[in-house]
Design an enzyme around this catalytic site. Structure first.
Site, PDB file in Angstrom:
ATOM      1  CG  ASP A   1      52.057 -11.675 -36.264  1.00  0.00           C
ATOM      2  OD1 ASP A   1      51.083 -11.924 -36.988  1.00  0.00           O
ATOM      3  OD2 ASP A   1      52.878 -10.763 -36.502  1.00  0.00           O
TER       4      ASP A   1
ATOM      5  CE1 TYR B   1      49.192  -7.592 -41.052  1.00  0.00           C
ATOM      6  CE2 TYR B   1      48.750  -5.734 -42.515  1.00  0.00           C
ATOM      7  CZ  TYR B   1      48.504  -7.033 -42.116  1.00  0.00           C
ATOM      8  OH  TYR B   1      47.564  -7.786 -42.785  1.00  0.00           O
TER       9      TYR B   1
ATOM     10  CE1 TYR C   1      50.102  -5.428 -31.404  1.00  0.00           C
ATOM     11  CE2 TYR C   1      49.138  -3.259 -31.805  1.00  0.00           C
ATOM     12  CZ  TYR C   1      49.151  -4.629 -32.029  1.00  0.00           C
ATOM     13  OH  TYR C   1      48.234  -5.193 -32.861  1.00  0.00           O
TER      14      TYR C   1
END
Ligand SMILES: [Zn+2]
Ligand SMILES: [Zn+2]
Length: 400
Positions: free
Chosen positions: A228, A362, A294
């Protein structure tokens, strides 16, 4: 059989040696011209009284003696761009192809070779010798299209593909150039007449110097997934393939360019591992399964119980995700399953998580639950609202 058919053909039509030999082109490996000459000489010695008819070569019914002009055609080929390998194609008028078909049918020529094939081959040989370049059937640098009956030559320079990895060190830059939603790139008041939603993109920062160096006309950027706009890409970087269209120069010093691009974009992006690639690399990086790690910060402080619960629950756990609300306007709605392999919480920081999972998951929705569109989620597990407030990719692993 060959002699009988040849005599009939030559009695009805004038043919050059090339075209005569080509009617039996698939029988032996000799050149068409040589084969045609042998057939003609044999016929003349067998039927000397008809030699004046059998001996006619000029004004060939099929090719109009184009094979006598190949040297002249090749003389006009002088590309002013850099390449190593080429492929040749010719454009032949339809009426010639038609005549060839009629001949094939009328004399039942099972071994006929097409004029196009022979011209491609003859011109390819001569061009290779003249330019000292390699003829290649696929993945060639340039395709040369010759219109021999129009004295026209076209060059189609094939794209150059460069593989590398990038890091994104600032938030607010999209991966690829993003056209203004209102004007679709034309320029309007909303986009300050830039035609773009954002001033810069990873693609543009990388591409600018490449286009200067190769004098290409345009580029396409193929990333192995994308982060993103507000997410950093850290660690070992994300694989990408840069496609440069119509490059005039194909040999560039990749190390030097890498250095220049990194210097110019200090603090924004870093690229590494640049190397030349083939076209199929684009599909490859798009289809390779990847695992990602992440770093996320959330808007609540976790207590020890909650930390333990999260680590225990999200261990090799399948996550069912409907397309998130925030991207619904540009993606089809479907449910996908991705795995979370491990979530680590931090001892010192009660609001940060490290998530190790399949590519394509996501993360913001894994945390918030996205109004139950993602199942299970951290919010659901804890029974409270949780939001992701900061996200970085810290590692991408290819091959599982
Ligand atoms: Zn001919
Ligand atoms: Zn606009």
């Amino acid at each position: 059989m060959i002699l009988k058919a040849s005599k009939e053909i030559l009695t009805d039509n004038v043919l050059s040696n090339h075209c005569l030999g080509r009617q039996f082109g698939k029988i032996s490996t000799s050149t068409n011209e040589r084969r045609g000459k042998v057939i003609r000489n044999l016929l003349i010695s067998l039927f000397p009284e008809q030699s004046s008819i059998l001996n006619q070569e000029k004004s060939c019914f099929l090719c109009d003696n184009i094979f006598d002009k190949t040297d002249e055609i090749v003389k006009n080929i002088s590309p002013n761009f850099e390449f190593n390998t080429f492929h040749v194609g010719t454009k032949i008028p339809d009426e010639i192809i038609k005549k060839e078909d009629i001949l094939k049918e009328k004399y039942d020529l099972q071994y006929q070779e097409g004029i196009k094939q022979e011209l491609n081959r003859e011109l390819g040989k001569k061009i290779g010798l003249k330019l000292k370049k390699e003829f290649k059937r696929e993945k060639e640098d340039v395709t040369i299209i010759i219109h021999p009956y129009k004295s026209k030559i076209e060059y189609f320079i094939n794209p150059l593909f460069i593989y590398g990895r990038y890091n994104k060190l600032v938030r607010g830059i999209p991966q690829t150039k993003w056209l203004c939603r209102k004007c679709k790139g034309k320029g309007c008041s909303k986009c300050n007449h830039t035609g773009k939603m954002y001033d810069e993109s990873v693609q543009e920062l990388i591409t600018e110097l490449f286009l200067n160096e190769t004098r290409g006309t345009d580029s396409a950027f193929h990333g192995a997934g994308r982060e993103d706009i507000d997410v950093l890409m850290l660690g070992n970087g994300r694989p990408f393939v840069l496609e440069i269209k119509s490059p005039q120069i194909r040999h560039i010093d990749l190390k030097k360019l890498e250095h220049e691009i990194n210097n110019k974009n200090k603090g924004k992006i870093i690229i590494s591992g640049l190397c030349y690639a083939e076209k199929d690399m684009v599909e490859k990086i798009k289809n390779t399964l990847m695992r990602k790690t992440y770093f996320a910060e959330i808007d609540i402080s976790l207590n020890e119980d909650e930390k333990e619960k999260i680590e225990e629950f999200f261990s090799n756990r399948d996550i069912y995700q409907e397309t998130p609300n925030r991207v619904m306007h540009r993606r089809v709605d479907k449910t996908r399953i991705r795995k979370v392999y491990k979530v680590l919480t931090s001892k010192e920081n009660c609001s940060s998580l490290e998530i190790y999972c399949d590519g394509g998951l996501y993360i913001k929705e894994l945390i918030s639950g996205d109004e139950a569109r993602t199942n299970p989620s951290i919010a659901e597990l804890l029974g409270k609202n949780v939001k992701c407030v900061l996200l970085n990719v810290i590692s991408i692993e290819e091959k599982v």
